[in-house]
Design a protein around this motif. Structure first.
Motif, PDB file in Angstrom:
ATOM      1  N   ARG A 117     -17.012  33.868  -6.592  1.00  0.00           N
ATOM      2  CA  ARG A 117     -16.120  35.012  -6.786  1.00  0.00           C
ATOM      3  C   ARG A 117     -14.687  34.527  -6.934  1.00  0.00           C
ATOM      4  O   ARG A 117     -14.373  33.392  -6.620  1.00  0.00           O
ATOM      5  N   MET A 118     -13.834  35.421  -7.401  1.00  0.00           N
ATOM      6  CA  MET A 118     -12.420  35.086  -7.571  1.00  0.00           C
ATOM      7  C   MET A 118     -11.585  35.887  -6.580  1.00  0.00           C
ATOM      8  O   MET A 118     -11.801  37.075  -6.379  1.00  0.00           O
ATOM      9  N   ASP A 164      -9.871  42.156   9.097  1.00  0.00           N
ATOM     10  CA  ASP A 164      -9.880  41.027  10.029  1.00  0.00           C
ATOM     11  C   ASP A 164      -9.818  39.717   9.246  1.00  0.00           C
ATOM     12  O   ASP A 164     -10.724  38.895   9.324  1.00  0.00           O
ATOM     13  N   LEU A 165      -8.745  39.539   8.459  1.00  0.00           N
ATOM     14  CA  LEU A 165      -8.616  38.339   7.630  1.00  0.00           C
ATOM     15  C   LEU A 165      -7.222  37.745   7.743  1.00  0.00           C
ATOM     16  O   LEU A 165      -6.224  38.466   7.807  1.00  0.00           O
ATOM     17  N   ARG A 213      -7.128  28.877   2.745  1.00  0.00           N
ATOM     18  CA  ARG A 213      -8.128  28.932   3.806  1.00  0.00           C
ATOM     19  C   ARG A 213      -8.124  30.340   4.358  1.00  0.00           C
ATOM     20  O   ARG A 213      -7.087  30.856   4.775  1.00  0.00           O
ATOM     21  N   ILE A 214      -9.296  30.958   4.355  1.00  0.00           N
ATOM     22  CA  ILE A 214      -9.424  32.332   4.816  1.00  0.00           C
ATOM     23  C   ILE A 214     -10.217  32.304   6.120  1.00  0.00           C
ATOM     24  O   ILE A 214     -11.328  31.785   6.170  1.00  0.00           O
ATOM     25  N   THR A 215      -9.619  32.838   7.169  1.00  0.00           N
ATOM     26  CA  THR A 215     -10.256  32.886   8.481  1.00  0.00           C
ATOM     27  C   THR A 215     -10.170  34.310   9.010  1.00  0.00           C
ATOM     28  O   THR A 215      -9.414  35.132   8.496  1.00  0.00           O
ATOM     29  N   ASN A 216     -10.962  34.593  10.044  1.00  0.00           N
ATOM     30  CA  ASN A 216     -10.795  35.880  10.707  1.00  0.00           C
ATOM     31  C   ASN A 216      -9.677  35.727  11.733  1.00  0.00           C
ATOM     32  O   ASN A 216      -9.171  34.624  11.947  1.00  0.00           O
ATOM     33  N   LEU A 217      -9.292  36.801  12.362  1.00  0.00           N
ATOM     34  CA  LEU A 217      -8.155  36.749  13.281  1.00  0.00           C
ATOM     35  C   LEU A 217      -8.442  35.911  14.522  1.00  0.00           C
ATOM     36  O   LEU A 217      -7.524  35.459  15.184  1.00  0.00           O
ATOM     37  N   TYR A 230     -13.653  30.253  10.476  1.00  0.00           N
ATOM     38  CA  TYR A 230     -13.654  30.040   9.039  1.00  0.00           C
ATOM     39  C   TYR A 230     -14.467  31.115   8.324  1.00  0.00           C
ATOM     40  O   TYR A 230     -15.585  31.421   8.715  1.00  0.00           O
ATOM     41  N   VAL A 231     -13.909  31.687   7.253  1.00  0.00           N
ATOM     42  CA  VAL A 231     -14.598  32.669   6.435  1.00  0.00           C
ATOM     43  C   VAL A 231     -14.865  32.115   5.042  1.00  0.00           C
ATOM     44  O   VAL A 231     -15.986  32.156   4.548  1.00  0.00           O
ATOM     45  N   ALA A 232     -13.833  31.570   4.381  1.00  0.00           N
ATOM     46  CA  ALA A 232     -14.001  31.055   3.023  1.00  0.00           C
ATOM     47  C   ALA A 232     -12.859  30.110   2.682  1.00  0.00           C
ATOM     48  O   ALA A 232     -11.820  30.085   3.343  1.00  0.00           O
ATOM     49  N   LEU A 233     -13.080  29.361   1.620  1.00  0.00           N
ATOM     50  CA  LEU A 233     -12.075  28.459   1.071  1.00  0.00           C
ATOM     51  C   LEU A 233     -11.955  28.788  -0.412  1.00  0.00           C
ATOM     52  O   LEU A 233     -12.950  28.961  -1.098  1.00  0.00           O
ATOM     53  N   ALA A 234     -10.728  28.896  -0.894  1.00  0.00           N
ATOM     54  CA  ALA A 234     -10.501  29.221  -2.307  1.00  0.00           C
ATOM     55  C   ALA A 234      -9.611  28.134  -2.906  1.00  0.00           C
ATOM     56  O   ALA A 234      -8.699  27.644  -2.262  1.00  0.00           O
TER      57      ALA A 234
END
Length: 132
Positions: A60-61, A100-101, A118-122, A126-130
């Protein structure tokens, strides 16, 4: 002297327990409001540099766009399900409003534009890496 201290302690105890006891039969309502992130002033170059397309690990983008209204600059992050406002909280870090990001934009020393998000929750998980 001891008697006066014991009486004062007993009176205090009964006063505290009486005020701590619930009033009524559970008819009170408590509204809990989540903490809002504290927004930090964002430099104009930061506003421009974090905008763009980032490819997520699952294909996804992530699209980061901005809107300028007078002196107010607002950034939005979109994973394909609609834009969500993100608020700058300091040092290339942003928090999504109502979600919650947390977004952390990272750039190598030799580049001005961030190339990784780097996308994490509060809670810091770790949630995702873009990547750009």
């Amino acid at each position: 002297m001891r008697t006066k201290l014991l009486l004062a302690a007993a009176a205090t105890f009964f006063t505290l327990t009486a005020t701590a006891a619930p009033q009524g039969a559970g008819t009170e309502r408590v509204d809990v409001v989540g903490a809002q992130p504290r927004q930090v002033q964002m430099a104009p170059f930061m506003f421009d540099n974090v905008q763009g397309l980032f490819e997520l690990e699952d294909g996804r983008m992530l699209t980061v766009t901005g809107k300028v209204d007078g002196k107010t600059r607002t950034l939005y992050a979109d994973f394909g399900d609609g834009p969500t406002e993100i608020v700058h909280v300091g040092k290339s870090r942003f928090v999504a409003v109502g979600k919650d990001l947390r977004f952390s934009f990272e750039r190598p020393n030799s580049r001005r534009l961030p190339d990784t998000v780097r996308i994490t929750n509060l809670a810091g998980r770790y949630v995702a890496l873009a990547q750009r």
